[in-house]
Design a protein around this motif. Structure first.
Motif, PDB file in Angstrom:
ATOM      1  N   GLU A 146       0.236   6.127 -14.935  1.00  8.53           N
ATOM      2  CA  GLU A 146      -0.925   6.709 -15.558  1.00  8.53           C
ATOM      3  C   GLU A 146      -1.823   5.759 -16.288  1.00  8.53           C
ATOM      4  N   THR A 147      -1.736   4.343 -15.964  1.00  9.06           N
ATOM      5  CA  THR A 147      -2.371   3.393 -16.627  1.00  9.06           C
ATOM      6  C   THR A 147      -3.561   2.901 -15.593  1.00  9.06           C
ATOM      7  N   TYR A 153      -4.907  -1.905 -12.651  1.00 11.42           N
ATOM      8  CA  TYR A 153      -5.661  -1.842 -11.340  1.00 11.42           C
ATOM      9  C   TYR A 153      -5.324  -0.458 -10.621  1.00 11.42           C
ATOM     10  N   GLY A 154      -6.505   0.169 -10.321  1.00 13.20           N
ATOM     11  CA  GLY A 154      -6.315   1.631  -9.821  1.00 13.20           C
ATOM     12  C   GLY A 154      -5.365   1.853  -8.683  1.00 13.20           C
ATOM     13  N   GLY A 155      -5.256   0.966  -7.896  1.00 11.80           N
ATOM     14  CA  GLY A 155      -4.483   1.037  -6.523  1.00 11.80           C
ATOM     15  C   GLY A 155      -2.807   0.818  -6.765  1.00 11.80           C
ATOM     16  N   PRO A 193       2.761   4.339  -1.706  1.00 13.77           N
ATOM     17  CA  PRO A 193       2.889   5.913  -1.484  1.00 13.77           C
ATOM     18  C   PRO A 193       3.070   6.779  -2.619  1.00 13.77           C
ATOM     19  N   ARG A 194       2.215   7.897  -2.421  1.00 14.33           N
ATOM     20  CA  ARG A 194       2.132   8.918  -3.522  1.00 14.33           C
ATOM     21  C   ARG A 194       3.422   9.219  -4.215  1.00 14.33           C
ATOM     22  N   GLN A 195       4.665   9.163  -3.690  1.00 12.67           N
ATOM     23  CA  GLN A 195       6.026   9.672  -4.100  1.00 12.67           C
ATOM     24  C   GLN A 195       6.485   8.390  -5.064  1.00 12.67           C
ATOM     25  N   ASN A 196       5.701   7.229  -5.060  1.00 14.55           N
ATOM     26  CA  ASN A 196       6.288   6.498  -6.154  1.00 14.55           C
ATOM     27  C   ASN A 196       5.068   6.521  -7.288  1.00 14.55           C
ATOM     28  N   TYR A 197       4.619   7.435  -7.578  1.00 16.47           N
ATOM     29  CA  TYR A 197       4.013   7.559  -8.773  1.00 16.47           C
ATOM     30  C   TYR A 197       4.655   8.232  -9.988  1.00 16.47           C
ATOM     31  N   LEU A 198       4.566   7.213 -11.137  1.00 14.18           N
ATOM     32  CA  LEU A 198       5.512   7.529 -12.097  1.00 14.18           C
ATOM     33  C   LEU A 198       4.504   8.272 -13.235  1.00 14.18           C
ATOM     34  N   ARG A 199       4.989   9.407 -13.613  1.00 10.48           N
ATOM     35  CA  ARG A 199       4.258  10.167 -14.606  1.00 10.48           C
ATOM     36  C   ARG A 199       4.219   9.443 -16.042  1.00 10.48           C
TER      37      ARG A 199
END
Length: 212
Positions: A146-147, A153-155, A193-199
């Protein structure tokens, strides 16, 4: 000075007859060692960026380069994750910032808790590197958090790992770094990959790159 006196009193009281002083400082020593390792990582990364032979920076940025912007080292962002191996995973092509693709396989899934939240991340093995002696034990961890887009960096960012021997894996988010394409468009960088998004806010590692 007043704070130091109260700290000394607390330590004396804490170290009763059933406690040894060195055992009460073990945690401090471990944290101190971990912080030193993070600082060494930062120094080595800065040295790589300063060296014209290894730097991803174009000359116009490298000549004035003084150092990357890091979050302060924080041992709270060093986690010992449960490592679930995935031997039956099917290789796939991972998109990059260019037309190229990299062939990856999910080597395992890391499960851990951070900032009061349970997380899991896929950890990849790059098939093209498996036969290279230097990278035969290399694992690749790209992640989003979320940073991204504000402090970082956005990516998303990357962490380099090594195949562990047991069923846990140590992940130090203080070692998170930006893809090289952030600094130079000539590089082709795997997309996270989106599945590696930490909330959560992962305030560790390298911050966003400011070209000003």
């Amino acid at each position: 000075m007043k704070y130091s006196i109260w700290t000394l009193v607390f330590l004396i009281l804490a170290c009763g007859p059933d406690k040894k002083y060195h055992s009460s400082t073990t945690g401090i020593q471990v944290k101190s060692s971990a912080i030193k390792e993070v600082i060494n990582f930062q120094k080595n990364l800065n040295a790589t960026f300063k060296n014209p032979e290894t730097s991803p920076l174009p000359d116009r940025y490298r000549k004035d380069f003084e150092g990357l912007d890091f979050f302060e080292p924080d041992t709270n962002y060093i986690v010992r994750a449960k490592f679930e191996r995935t031997p039956d995973a099917i290789p796939f092509l991972l998109a990059t910032t260019t037309d190229e693709k990299t062939e990856e396989v999910v080597y395992g899934i890391a499960h851990f808790q951070l900032n009061g939240i349970k997380h899991k991340l896929e950890i990849y093995q790059t098939l093209d590197l498996m036969d290279t002696e230097e990278y035969k034990d290399y694992l690749f961890l790209p992640f989003l958090d979320e940073t991204n887009g504000t402090e970082t960096y956005g990516g998303g960012r990357y962490i380099d790992l090594t195949i562990p021997e047991g069923d846990t894996i140590l992940i130090d988010f203080n070692r998170a770094y930006n893809p090289y394409c952030v600094y130079n468009k000539k590089y082709s960088c795997p997309l996270v990959p989106r599945q590696n998004y930490l909330r959560t806010n992962m305030r560790a590692g390298v911050k966003a790159f400011n070209r000003d």
